[in-house]
Motif scaffolding. Structure first.
Motif, PDB file in Angstrom:
ATOM      1  N   SER A  57       0.847  -1.190   0.000  1.00  0.00           N
ATOM      2  CA  SER A  57       0.000   0.000   0.000  1.00  0.00           C
ATOM      3  C   SER A  57       0.877   1.231   0.000  1.00  0.00           C
ATOM      4  O   SER A  57       2.010   1.202   0.471  1.00  0.00           O
ATOM      5  N   GLU A  58       0.334   2.319  -0.523  1.00  0.00           N
ATOM      6  CA  GLU A  58       1.098   3.566  -0.585  1.00  0.00           C
ATOM      7  C   GLU A  58       0.907   4.430   0.645  1.00  0.00           C
ATOM      8  O   GLU A  58       1.569   5.461   0.789  1.00  0.00           O
ATOM      9  N   THR A  59      -0.001   4.020   1.558  1.00  0.00           N
ATOM     10  CA  THR A  59      -0.184   4.729   2.815  1.00  0.00           C
ATOM     11  C   THR A  59      -0.224   3.716   3.961  1.00  0.00           C
ATOM     12  O   THR A  59      -0.633   2.556   3.767  1.00  0.00           O
ATOM     13  N   VAL A  60       0.182   4.154   5.129  1.00  0.00           N
ATOM     14  CA  VAL A  60       0.116   3.292   6.311  1.00  0.00           C
ATOM     15  C   VAL A  60      -1.337   2.917   6.599  1.00  0.00           C
ATOM     16  O   VAL A  60      -1.650   1.756   6.893  1.00  0.00           O
ATOM     17  N   ALA A  61      -2.237   3.890   6.523  1.00  0.00           N
ATOM     18  CA  ALA A  61      -3.647   3.651   6.852  1.00  0.00           C
ATOM     19  C   ALA A  61      -4.243   2.543   5.999  1.00  0.00           C
ATOM     20  O   ALA A  61      -4.940   1.646   6.502  1.00  0.00           O
ATOM     21  N   GLU A  62      -3.976   2.585   4.709  1.00  0.00           N
ATOM     22  CA  GLU A  62      -4.502   1.571   3.803  1.00  0.00           C
ATOM     23  C   GLU A  62      -3.885   0.210   4.108  1.00  0.00           C
ATOM     24  O   GLU A  62      -4.549  -0.825   4.035  1.00  0.00           O
ATOM     25  N   CYS A  63      -2.606   0.217   4.453  1.00  0.00           N
ATOM     26  CA  CYS A  63      -1.891  -1.029   4.701  1.00  0.00           C
ATOM     27  C   CYS A  63      -2.440  -1.775   5.918  1.00  0.00           C
ATOM     28  O   CYS A  63      -2.539  -3.002   5.908  1.00  0.00           O
ATOM     29  N   VAL A  64      -2.801  -1.045   6.969  1.00  0.00           N
ATOM     30  CA  VAL A  64      -3.100  -1.693   8.249  1.00  0.00           C
ATOM     31  C   VAL A  64      -4.581  -1.878   8.536  1.00  0.00           C
ATOM     32  O   VAL A  64      -4.932  -2.545   9.511  1.00  0.00           O
ATOM     33  N   LYS A  65      -5.465  -1.336   7.727  1.00  0.00           N
ATOM     34  CA  LYS A  65      -6.875  -1.225   8.127  1.00  0.00           C
ATOM     35  C   LYS A  65      -7.549  -2.570   8.387  1.00  0.00           C
ATOM     36  O   LYS A  65      -8.460  -2.662   9.218  1.00  0.00           O
ATOM     37  N   ASP A  66      -7.131  -3.641   7.691  1.00  0.00           N
ATOM     38  CA  ASP A  66      -7.766  -4.945   7.881  1.00  0.00           C
ATOM     39  C   ASP A  66      -6.880  -5.940   8.621  1.00  0.00           C
ATOM     40  O   ASP A  66      -7.229  -7.118   8.757  1.00  0.00           O
ATOM     41  N   ALA A  67      -5.738  -5.491   9.103  1.00  0.00           N
ATOM     42  CA  ALA A  67      -4.743  -6.414   9.654  1.00  0.00           C
ATOM     43  C   ALA A  67      -5.097  -6.881  11.061  1.00  0.00           C
ATOM     44  O   ALA A  67      -5.610  -6.122  11.876  1.00  0.00           O
ATOM     45  N   ASP A  68      -4.793  -8.137  11.333  1.00  0.00           N
ATOM     46  CA  ASP A  68      -4.894  -8.674  12.686  1.00  0.00           C
ATOM     47  C   ASP A  68      -3.633  -8.332  13.481  1.00  0.00           C
ATOM     48  O   ASP A  68      -3.683  -8.143  14.692  1.00  0.00           O
ATOM     49  N   VAL A  69      -2.501  -8.289  12.772  1.00  0.00           N
ATOM     50  CA  VAL A  69      -1.218  -7.956  13.382  1.00  0.00           C
ATOM     51  C   VAL A  69      -0.513  -6.937  12.489  1.00  0.00           C
ATOM     52  O   VAL A  69      -0.458  -7.112  11.273  1.00  0.00           O
ATOM     53  N   VAL A  70       0.006  -5.882  13.095  1.00  0.00           N
ATOM     54  CA  VAL A  70       0.816  -4.895  12.377  1.00  0.00           C
ATOM     55  C   VAL A  70       2.203  -4.906  13.008  1.00  0.00           C
ATOM     56  O   VAL A  70       2.363  -4.619  14.188  1.00  0.00           O
ATOM     57  N   ALA A  71       3.210  -5.263  12.201  1.00  0.00           N
ATOM     58  CA  ALA A  71       4.592  -5.301  12.676  1.00  0.00           C
ATOM     59  C   ALA A  71       5.349  -4.109  12.108  1.00  0.00           C
ATOM     60  O   ALA A  71       5.211  -3.777  10.926  1.00  0.00           O
ATOM     61  N   VAL A  72       6.149  -3.490  12.944  1.00  0.00           N
ATOM     62  CA  VAL A  72       6.931  -2.321  12.553  1.00  0.00           C
ATOM     63  C   VAL A  72       8.406  -2.625  12.772  1.00  0.00           C
ATOM     64  O   VAL A  72       8.796  -3.118  13.836  1.00  0.00           O
TER      65      VAL A  72
END
Length: 291
Positions: free
Chosen positions: A48-63
């Motif tokens: 995704s080109e934005t963080v918001a779009e990337c994480v919106k459906d995620a169960d886990v977000v790793a940074v």
């Protein structure tokens, strides 16, 4: 389980790839979009080109990014992950940061119904590429248990060290120990060279005894050959050891060897060695031995 991975550096790039290999649906974000596109093409994943779009459906977000400010930009800023994650999702920070930032992120997640775990890693670029990282965790047992399938994708070992922040403190101890081992190894190699010992034979002789270490087995020969291009740049070690000294100050103690090591790395950085890996400490020890 859907996983989002933010940060595709020398660690994050292969870590995210291991998740795909283990069957996770993975979406990545990187500030350099071209790198995210390349990762998606190579790994049959999504970007995704934005963080918001990337994480919106995620169960886990790793940074896994660079420093405290980078983590804040990716998580707690207006455009960061926390504002767009779904309730109950888990934020995992694999970046090596201050323990205070981990506690800050834990509080920010708690406010909006998210779970958080600080989970810095050790093992370097090779460990990430081979999926054998050591993961030091701080957070709740239930969250740690839920994350085991994710951690097992790129980790050889994951250990819950205690509450939020304790993972980062464990990583500080790890870095202090590396600094000490490299200092001793550097002085030993210098004596070996001056004494005319054959370094490969010496390493084979010592590596399985009490002096053996990962650093000896993987770096001694290359240090003796003045080769210092193995991934973990001293810029990052200077940052990490700074966290160690800050934490030591909060605990009312000094770490003299760590202070000496960070001074040596800073001097090497001013000489243009800032992108060399941590084993370049041998060069500083050799310089000091001549003075």
């Amino acid at each position: 389980m859907k996983v989002s991975f933010i940060g595709l550096g020398v660690m994050g790039y292969p870590m995210a790839a291991h998740l795909v290999k283990e069957g996770f649906e993975v979406c990545v974000f990187n500030r350099t979009t071209e790198k995210a596109k390349l990762w998606a093409d190579e790994n049959d994943g999504h970007y995704s080109e934005t963080v918001a779009e990337c994480v919106k459906d995620a169960d886990v977000v790793a940074v896994c990014v660079g420093n405290d400010d980078d983590v804040r930009e990716m998580t707690t800023s207006v455009s960061g992950a926390i504002a767009s994650m779904k309730p109950g999702a888990i934020l995992v920070d694999h970046t090596t940061t201050s323990a205070l930032l981990a506690e800050e992120l834990g509080a920010a997640c708690d406010k909006v119904g998210l779970r958080f775990m600080d989970a810095p890693v050790s093992g370097g670029q090779a460990g990430a590429e081979n999926g054998v990282l050591t993961i030091m965790c701080g957070g709740e047992q239930e969250t740690f248990t839920a994350l085991q399938p994710v951690f097992n994708a790129y980790g050889k070992s994951s250990v819950l060290m205690g509450t939020i922040g304790q993972g980062q403190r464990a990583k500080m101890v790890n870095q202090v120990c590396i600094a000490g081992v490299l200092t001793g190894l550097s002085e030993g190699l210098l004596l070996a060279q001056k004494s005319g010992l054959d370094i490969p034979s010496l390493v084979d002789c010592l590596k399985n005894g009490a002096a053996g270490s990962w650093q000896m087995e993987n770096r001694a020969k290359t240090m003796a050959e003045s080769k210092y291009d193995f991934g973990f740049a001293i810029d990052w070690m200077i940052k990490d050891l700074g966290f160690c000294l800050d934490e030591a100050s909060r605990q009312g103690i000094r770490l003299p060897l760590t202070e000496q090591t960070i001074d040596r790395y800073q001097a090497l950085a001013t000489q243009g060695e800032n992108r060399s890996d941590t084993s370049v400490l041998f060069k500083a020890v050799r310089q000091d031995a001549k003075s």
